[in-house]
Design a protein around this motif. Structure first.
Motif, mmCIF file in Angstrom:
data_model
loop_
_atom_site.group_PDB
_atom_site.id
_atom_site.type_symbol
_atom_site.label_atom_id
_atom_site.label_comp_id
_atom_site.label_asym_id
_atom_site.label_seq_id
_atom_site.Cartn_x
_atom_site.Cartn_y
_atom_site.Cartn_z
ATOM 1 N N LEU A 37 -14.503 8.582 2.671
ATOM 2 C CA LEU A 37 -13.501 8.305 3.701
ATOM 3 C C LEU A 37 -14.090 8.507 5.088
ATOM 4 O O LEU A 37 -13.798 9.481 5.788
ATOM 5 C CB LEU A 37 -12.276 9.204 3.487
ATOM 6 C CG LEU A 37 -11.666 9.147 2.088
ATOM 7 C CD1 LEU A 37 -10.476 10.085 1.993
ATOM 8 C CD2 LEU A 37 -11.264 7.723 1.741
ATOM 9 N N ARG A 38 -14.919 7.597 5.513
ATOM 10 C CA ARG A 38 -15.551 7.698 6.823
ATOM 11 C C ARG A 38 -14.774 6.939 7.897
ATOM 12 O O ARG A 38 -15.002 7.130 9.087
ATOM 13 C CB ARG A 38 -16.993 7.190 6.752
ATOM 14 C CG ARG A 38 -17.860 8.029 5.824
ATOM 15 C CD ARG A 38 -19.262 7.469 5.722
ATOM 16 N NE ARG A 38 -20.010 7.564 6.963
ATOM 17 C CZ ARG A 38 -20.658 8.649 7.390
ATOM 18 N NH1 ARG A 38 -20.617 9.753 6.659
ATOM 19 N NH2 ARG A 38 -21.339 8.638 8.513
ATOM 20 N N GLU B 9 0.820 -1.215 0.000
ATOM 21 C CA GLU B 9 0.000 0.000 0.000
ATOM 22 C C GLU B 9 0.852 1.262 0.000
ATOM 23 O O GLU B 9 0.591 2.213 -0.746
ATOM 24 C CB GLU B 9 -0.921 -0.017 1.223
ATOM 25 C CG GLU B 9 -1.712 1.259 1.435
ATOM 26 C CD GLU B 9 -2.482 1.238 2.739
ATOM 27 O OE1 GLU B 9 -2.943 2.316 3.165
ATOM 28 O OE2 GLU B 9 -2.616 0.156 3.359
ATOM 29 N N TYR B 10 1.859 1.277 0.861
ATOM 30 C CA TYR B 10 2.699 2.481 0.975
ATOM 31 C C TYR B 10 3.390 2.797 -0.349
ATOM 32 O O TYR B 10 3.430 3.963 -0.773
ATOM 33 C CB TYR B 10 3.737 2.281 2.074
ATOM 34 C CG TYR B 10 4.696 3.447 2.218
ATOM 35 C CD1 TYR B 10 4.313 4.616 2.877
ATOM 36 C CD2 TYR B 10 5.990 3.379 1.688
ATOM 37 C CE1 TYR B 10 5.189 5.682 3.008
ATOM 38 C CE2 TYR B 10 6.869 4.444 1.814
ATOM 39 C CZ TYR B 10 6.467 5.593 2.471
ATOM 40 O OH TYR B 10 7.330 6.648 2.592
ATOM 41 N N ASP B 11 3.933 1.776 -1.027
ATOM 42 C CA ASP B 11 4.616 1.999 -2.307
ATOM 43 C C ASP B 11 3.649 2.546 -3.342
ATOM 44 O O ASP B 11 4.016 3.426 -4.143
ATOM 45 C CB ASP B 11 5.238 0.691 -2.805
ATOM 46 C CG ASP B 11 6.398 0.225 -1.929
ATOM 47 O OD1 ASP B 11 6.982 1.079 -1.226
ATOM 48 O OD2 ASP B 11 6.702 -0.981 -1.939
ATOM 49 N N CYS C 169 -7.682 0.720 1.606
ATOM 50 C CA CYS C 169 -6.516 1.455 2.129
ATOM 51 C C CYS C 169 -6.969 2.872 2.526
ATOM 52 O O CYS C 169 -6.685 3.857 1.824
ATOM 53 C CB CYS C 169 -5.411 1.513 1.084
ATOM 54 S SG CYS C 169 -4.907 -0.108 0.444
ATOM 55 N N GLU C 170 -7.675 2.970 3.640
ATOM 56 C CA GLU C 170 -8.297 4.231 4.019
ATOM 57 C C GLU C 170 -7.268 5.312 4.357
ATOM 58 O O GLU C 170 -7.430 6.471 3.991
ATOM 59 C CB GLU C 170 -9.224 4.007 5.222
ATOM 60 C CG GLU C 170 -10.421 3.143 4.915
ATOM 61 C CD GLU C 170 -11.396 3.824 3.965
ATOM 62 O OE1 GLU C 170 -11.656 5.025 4.139
ATOM 63 O OE2 GLU C 170 -11.873 3.151 3.044
ATOM 64 N N GLU C 171 -6.210 4.943 5.069
ATOM 65 C CA GLU C 171 -5.227 5.949 5.467
ATOM 66 C C GLU C 171 -4.509 6.526 4.252
ATOM 67 O O GLU C 171 -4.319 7.740 4.152
ATOM 68 C CB GLU C 171 -4.218 5.352 6.442
ATOM 69 C CG GLU C 171 -3.218 6.374 6.981
ATOM 70 C CD GLU C 171 -2.327 5.811 8.067
ATOM 71 O OE1 GLU C 171 -1.335 6.483 8.416
ATOM 72 O OE2 GLU C 171 -2.613 4.709 8.562
ATOM 73 N N SER C 172 -4.125 5.674 3.320
ATOM 74 C CA SER C 172 -3.466 6.154 2.109
ATOM 75 C C SER C 172 -4.422 7.012 1.287
ATOM 76 O O SER C 172 -4.019 8.016 0.691
ATOM 77 C CB SER C 172 -2.964 4.976 1.276
ATOM 78 O OG SER C 172 -1.912 4.304 1.934
#
Length: 325
Positions: free
Chosen positions: A130-131, A56-58, A94-97
């Motif tokens: 994005l809840r 996800e980060y990449d 991937c909510e945070e991303s």
């Protein structure tokens, strides 16, 4: 295969592109368009591969880097890329991303004064998904989004509703309520207030009801004030009659008729019930001004009182006797 850089892509596609004087410009434009589409397709495929592998980060970093390369020449396209990426990340869970990419999109749009109302509206729609995720991150970019929508004279009510919900998740009741009553989702307000009331005193539920009705009226939203009242009474079917509840019912009818004398009489008749919550007084003063043209006389501050006193004694205009302390 790894993505090509912008320079590599241009060299690959344009190094052998045909060019002639009569039609060279059109040929080059078509080649550039083809190259851009091909690069977008490779990027999308690479992102899908990364997400499938749990990287996800990449994936987020690759999308952010791509937008940063685009922003100088085409900030609106960079915002569009990030807005679409929010959907991609959200669908992948991937909510945070997704929230970070939304934050980047809003920042680019603000810094480069993107005034495309349709694009800003698309950002609002993306943000509405994005809840979940960290409330603090969502609150940060939603506050920026609120300013962005204001700057293009857009409808901010949906953003207020989103902010209210995120403040509710963060247990910031005051901020949550301030945004919820400015929003466009009375059903969400009902659900939040119902949860807050469960943690409070059973006998004070009419205070929760009255406070929100007054706040809706202060915002000039009589429709949702009525919808909220009806929705809460449906949920709280066991709520007993009370003078405060009677006042709210009478107030809503009085506001529709704009009957100033009746409003004064209501405040006097229900003064004891309204005194249960000191926050009601300023709200009622504002309602009186907004709906009935009743301007409350406010106590002058100390500085104004001293200035008036000096002038009355001849010390404020330069022509009287000096004042000795």
């Amino acid at each position: 295969s790894p993505l090509l850089s912008d320079a590599d892509t241009a060299r690959h596609y344009f190094g052998v592109a045909p060019f002639c004087a009569p039609c060279g410009r059109s040929t080059r434009r078509n080649a550039m368009s083809t190259a851009s589409v091909a690069q977008d397709e490779r990027l999308a495929a690479r992102i899908r591969d990364l997400l499938r592998d749990g990287r996800e980060y990449d994936a987020q970093q690759m999308l952010a880097a791509r937008a940063n390369r685009m922003v100088r020449s085409a900030p609106d396209k960079a915002v569009r890329l990030l807005q679409e990426s929010v959907h991609t990340m959200h669908e992948a869970g991937c909510e945070e991303s997704a929230a970070k990419l939304a934050r980047d999109a809003v920042k680019i749009a603000r810094d480069h004064r993107v005034a495309d109302t349709a694009l800003v509206g698309a950002l609002v729609g993306a943000a509405a998904k994005l809840r979940e995720g960290a409330p603090s991150l969502n609150i940060a970019f939603l506050n920026d989004l609120l300013q962005l929508v204001h700057s293009v004279n857009g409808d901010v009510r949906n953003v207020h509703s989103q902010l209210g919900f995120q403040y509710y998740r963060a247990n910031e009741t005051k901020n949550a309520l301030q945004h919820l009553v400015k929003g466009d989702d009375a059903a969400q307000t009902i659900a939040c207030v119902d949860e807050w009331a469960k943690a409070g005193n059973f006998g004070e539920r009419d205070l929760f009801l009255a406070r929100v009705i007054l706040m809706y009226l202060v915002e000039g939203n009589m429709r949702d004030a009525n919808n909220f009242r009806d929705g809460m009474l449906e949920r709280w079917s066991d709520l007993p009659e009370s003078p405060l509840l009677n006042f709210c019912n009478c107030l809503l009818l009085t506001a529709e008729r704009q009957a100033g004398p009746l409003y004064r009489q209501l405040r006097q008749s229900y003064a004891a019930s309204l005194a249960r919550d000191p926050s009601f007084a300023p709200l009622l003063d504002t309602i009186g001004e907004r709906y009935f043209g009743i301007v409350q006389q406010r106590m002058p501050d100390l500085q104004s009182m001293m200035s008036g006193l000096l002038q009355s004694m001849g010390g404020g205009g330069g022509g009287g006797l000096p004042l000795r302390m």
